[in-house]
Design an enzyme around this catalytic site. Structure first.
Site, PDB file in Angstrom:
ATOM      1  N   GLY A  36       3.133  -4.685   0.425  1.00  0.00           N
ATOM      2  CA  GLY A  36       3.163  -3.445   1.020  1.00  0.00           C
ATOM      3  C   GLY A  36       3.945  -3.516   2.474  1.00  0.00           C
ATOM      4  O   GLY A  36       4.293  -4.447   2.798  1.00  0.00           O
ATOM      5  N   HIS A  82      -5.472  -4.367  -9.552  1.00  0.00           N
ATOM      6  CA  HIS A  82      -4.463  -4.413  -8.205  1.00  0.00           C
ATOM      7  C   HIS A  82      -5.053  -4.315  -7.081  1.00  0.00           C
ATOM      8  O   HIS A  82      -6.189  -3.779  -7.028  1.00  0.00           O
ATOM      9  CB  HIS A  82      -3.571  -3.001  -8.514  1.00  0.00           C
ATOM     10  CG  HIS A  82      -2.586  -3.159  -7.335  1.00  0.00           C
ATOM     11  ND1 HIS A  82      -2.694  -2.415  -6.105  1.00  0.00           N
ATOM     12  CD2 HIS A  82      -1.286  -3.395  -7.554  1.00  0.00           C
ATOM     13  CE1 HIS A  82      -1.488  -2.741  -5.457  1.00  0.00           C
ATOM     14  NE2 HIS A  82      -0.698  -3.250  -6.035  1.00  0.00           N
ATOM     15  N   ASN A 134       5.048  -0.939 -10.054  1.00  0.00           N
ATOM     16  CA  ASN A 134       3.819  -0.063  -9.956  1.00  0.00           C
ATOM     17  C   ASN A 134       4.239   1.224  -8.817  1.00  0.00           C
ATOM     18  O   ASN A 134       4.502   0.891  -7.823  1.00  0.00           O
ATOM     19  CB  ASN A 134       2.746  -0.680  -9.258  1.00  0.00           C
ATOM     20  CG  ASN A 134       1.675   0.099  -8.928  1.00  0.00           C
ATOM     21  OD1 ASN A 134       1.353   1.302  -9.291  1.00  0.00           O
ATOM     22  ND2 ASN A 134       1.010  -0.542  -7.823  1.00  0.00           N
ATOM     23  N   GLU A 181      -0.378 -11.495  -6.683  1.00  0.00           N
ATOM     24  CA  GLU A 181       0.050 -10.566  -5.666  1.00  0.00           C
ATOM     25  C   GLU A 181      -0.850 -11.092  -4.588  1.00  0.00           C
ATOM     26  O   GLU A 181      -2.027 -10.451  -4.377  1.00  0.00           O
ATOM     27  CB  GLU A 181      -0.009  -9.266  -5.940  1.00  0.00           C
ATOM     28  CG  GLU A 181       0.783  -8.660  -7.181  1.00  0.00           C
ATOM     29  CD  GLU A 181       0.907  -7.386  -7.295  1.00  0.00           C
ATOM     30  OE1 GLU A 181       2.132  -6.929  -6.925  1.00  0.00           O
ATOM     31  OE2 GLU A 181       0.265  -6.580  -7.431  1.00  0.00           O
ATOM     32  N   LYS A 233       2.393   3.257  -7.730  1.00  0.00           N
ATOM     33  CA  LYS A 233       1.182   3.623  -6.895  1.00  0.00           C
ATOM     34  C   LYS A 233       1.077   5.211  -6.821  1.00  0.00           C
ATOM     35  O   LYS A 233       1.324   5.976  -7.682  1.00  0.00           O
ATOM     36  CB  LYS A 233       1.493   3.130  -5.447  1.00  0.00           C
ATOM     37  CG  LYS A 233       1.858   1.623  -5.452  1.00  0.00           C
ATOM     38  CD  LYS A 233       1.607   0.964  -4.036  1.00  0.00           C
ATOM     39  CE  LYS A 233       2.013  -0.208  -4.096  1.00  0.00           C
ATOM     40  NZ  LYS A 233       1.656  -1.092  -2.767  1.00  0.00           N
ATOM     41  N   GLU A 263      -5.184  -2.994  -4.358  1.00  0.00           N
ATOM     42  CA  GLU A 263      -5.745  -1.751  -3.841  1.00  0.00           C
ATOM     43  C   GLU A 263      -6.693  -1.238  -4.503  1.00  0.00           C
ATOM     44  O   GLU A 263      -7.762  -0.786  -3.819  1.00  0.00           O
ATOM     45  CB  GLU A 263      -4.592  -0.850  -3.666  1.00  0.00           C
ATOM     46  CG  GLU A 263      -3.504  -1.070  -2.647  1.00  0.00           C
ATOM     47  CD  GLU A 263      -2.147  -0.669  -2.934  1.00  0.00           C
ATOM     48  OE1 GLU A 263      -1.895   0.511  -3.647  1.00  0.00           O
ATOM     49  OE2 GLU A 263      -1.056  -1.058  -2.339  1.00  0.00           O
ATOM     50  N   SER A 282       6.034  -7.719  -1.686  1.00  0.00           N
ATOM     51  CA  SER A 282       7.045  -7.830  -0.731  1.00  0.00           C
ATOM     52  C   SER A 282       8.397  -8.524  -1.384  1.00  0.00           C
ATOM     53  O   SER A 282       9.238  -8.985  -0.859  1.00  0.00           O
ATOM     54  CB  SER A 282       7.045  -8.344   0.367  1.00  0.00           C
ATOM     55  OG  SER A 282       5.968  -7.552   1.219  1.00  0.00           O
TER      56      SER A 282
HETATM   57  C1  PEP Z   1       2.253  -4.017  -4.854  1.00  0.00           C
HETATM   58  O1  PEP Z   1       1.718  -3.256  -4.181  1.00  0.00           O
HETATM   59  O2  PEP Z   1       1.770  -4.380  -6.050  1.00  0.00           O
HETATM   60  C2  PEP Z   1       3.783  -4.582  -4.483  1.00  0.00           C
HETATM   61  C3  PEP Z   1       4.226  -5.706  -4.978  1.00  0.00           C
HETATM   62  O3  PEP Z   1       4.306  -3.990  -3.535  1.00  0.00           O
HETATM   63  P1  PEP Z   1       5.353  -4.328  -2.601  1.00  0.00           P
HETATM   64  O4  PEP Z   1       6.416  -4.836  -3.488  1.00  0.00           O
HETATM   65  O5  PEP Z   1       5.853  -3.135  -1.987  1.00  0.00           O
HETATM   66  O6  PEP Z   1       5.052  -5.199  -1.533  1.00  0.00           O
END
Ligand code: PEP
Length: 261
Positions: free
Chosen positions: A176, A98, A10, A170, A12, A100, A216
């Protein structure tokens, strides 16, 4: 036989149109030799990049999706993008719920359900994202939260439609720059519970729905996560935004699965 694997990212609110197109051109070139029967690759750019993203040369090598979608076909919904508008772009999938969207923009399970039903009825793959917050984890209700996000999010989905549902787990605390990746043990436990929930809701068809882990994911932990029994794919943020690095992560993950098979 090694399981089918799903890798996606993604973007973002990062990457402008030119950067998105260049990322997609690089990623599809790097991964061209990987059999799409074994590996499904998807990228979810910003809305503004989508019209150019769908015109890339090796479009057939990558599923493209939208980061969100309004559930009505049209109407007085200022600022929303409808399924019909996304269909005009011939997108493959829509990401729904998601973290966010749920936490920064206060979307509810009920709204995610409306979006899932709308996406499926328009022929998109619905990528439903779920995950518990840090506080919910501390209260010991992570499993209940995930179960209810699945049950409400997929309410009314028929067994026939299930072939177009993917789920990404997630944990909110893992996503993030300030996130801590889930340990393989924790992810394994939650994915097993998610699989059981899917089977209890949909029978055998629930066993086939791809369950992806995100939060992450990085070159140091991808292999230990992808080999877990109920993890079918990795949904990657920051560690995927360089095409060469994402290609390496995909190849190492696939090799780890092949070695384990
Ligand atoms: C996300 O925002 O869906 C995500 C997995 O981000 P990150 O891998 O950077 O933690």
């Amino acid at each position: 036989m090694s399981k089918k694997l799903y890798f996606g990212t993604n973007l973002k609110m990062y990457k402008n149109i030119a950067d998105t197109v260049s990322f997609l051109n690089d990623l599809t070139a790097y991964t061209e030799d990987l059999g799409r029967e074994e590996i499904e690759l998807f990228v979810i750019p910003s809305y503004t990049s989508l019209p150019d993203a769908v015109k890339i040369e090796r479009r057939h090598l990558v599923h493209l999706g939208a980061q969100n979608m309004g559930w009505e076909d049209q109407g007085q919904f200022t600022g929303e993008i409808s399924p019909l508008m996304l269909k005009e772009l011939r997108l493959d999938l829509v990401m729904i719920g998601h973290s966010e969207r749920r936490h920064t923009f206060r979307e509810t399970d009920y709204e995610e359900n409306l979006k899932v039903l709308s996406a499926l009825s328009h022929g998109f793959t619905a990528l439903l994202c779920i995950g518990e917050t840090e506080q919910e984890k501390e209260f010991g209700v992570s499993e209940e939260v995930l179960r209810s996000q699945i049950k409400i999010g997929l309410h009314g989905v028929t067994a026939d439609q299930l072939g177009k549902v993917w789920i990404a787990y997630e944990p909110v605390w893992s996503i993030g720059v300030n996130g801590t990746p889930a340990t393989p043990e924790y992810a394994a436990h939650m994915h097993k519970m998610m699989r059981e929930t899917m089977v209890s809701l949909f029978g055998d068809a629930g066993a086939e729905v791809p369950l992806l882990y995100g939060g992450s994911v990085n070159p140091g932990n991808a292999e230990s996560l992808i080999v877990l029994p109920n993890v079918d794919g990795l949904f990657v943020g920051r560690a995927a935004w360089n095409a060469e690095a994402f290609n390496t992560l995909i190849r190492k993950s696939a090799a780890a699965c092949a070695a384990k098979a």
